[in-house]
Design a protein around this motif. Structure first.
Motif, short mmCIF file in Angstrom:
data_model
loop_
_atom_site.label_atom_id
_atom_site.label_comp_id
_atom_site.label_asym_id
_atom_site.label_seq_id
_atom_site.Cartn_x
_atom_site.Cartn_y
_atom_site.Cartn_z
N LEU A 196 36.91 -0.71 19.89
CA LEU A 196 36.14 0.45 20.10
C LEU A 196 35.20 0.82 19.25
CD1 LEU A 196 39.60 2.93 19.71
CD2 LEU A 196 38.07 2.60 21.72
N SER A 197 35.11 0.19 18.00
CA SER A 197 33.91 0.32 17.35
C SER A 197 32.64 -0.71 17.96
CB SER A 197 34.15 -0.48 16.05
OG SER A 197 32.82 -0.57 15.24
N ARG A 198 32.92 -1.61 18.74
CA ARG A 198 31.89 -1.98 19.34
C ARG A 198 31.58 -1.29 20.67
NH1 ARG A 198 34.20 -6.44 16.96
NH2 ARG A 198 36.12 -6.78 18.27
N ARG A 199 32.41 -0.90 21.42
CA ARG A 199 32.21 -0.17 22.46
C ARG A 199 31.54 1.25 22.40
NH1 ARG A 199 36.61 -1.21 27.12
NH2 ARG A 199 36.73 -3.43 26.80
N LEU A 200 31.94 1.90 21.43
CA LEU A 200 31.54 3.16 21.14
C LEU A 200 30.07 3.53 20.10
CD1 LEU A 200 34.77 5.01 20.70
CD2 LEU A 200 33.67 4.71 22.80
#
Length: 131
Positions: A81-85
């Motif tokens: 999620l950190s990478r995507r958001l």
């Protein structure tokens, strides 16, 4: 403190990405053996914590195993999620088993059974009250 609209937007983005990750990202067999769907995502106002409610279709043991798999995959999911958001700080994920759908199915089954019993008894005679 984040504004309400931002919190809702972050929750919506997390729900969308988590759904995608559950289908294509998690390789844990415990999660994949039961049909897992996200029913709700609630993000705290400070964007530090996120409660993810999931519905799991399967036997009781499959549901327990799927929840254990989700909890063990939480650090991986948080990293993805950190990478995507592209958020400065991604909320900590806490999974909650939402049993509302299962309870709804159970209630519908009971209502169907009552209707069948009513059909078997036949029509209520005039002048008498139905119980």
């Amino acid at each position: 403190m984040a504004h309400g609209r931002r919190v809702e937007r972050v929750a919506s983005m997390i729900r969308r990405e988590m759904s995608e990750l559950l289908v294509n990202g998690v390789r844990d067999e415990r999660v994949n053996q039961g049909m897992v769907s996200i029913t709700n995502v609630v993000v705290a106002g400070d964007l530090q914590h996120c409660k993810v409610s999931v519905s799991i279709f399967g036997s009781e043991s499959e549901q327990d195993q799927a929840m254990a798999g989700l909890r063990s995959a939480a650090p991986y999911l948080r990293g993805e999620l950190s990478r995507r958001l592209n958020m400065r700080r991604t909320p900590e994920l806490v999974f909650h088993h939402d049993k509302g759908l299962a309870q709804g199915v159970e209630v519908l089954g009971l209502l169907s059974k009552l209707e069948e019993e009513r059909q078997e008894r036949g029509p209520v005679p005039d002048g008498s009250e139905e119980m």
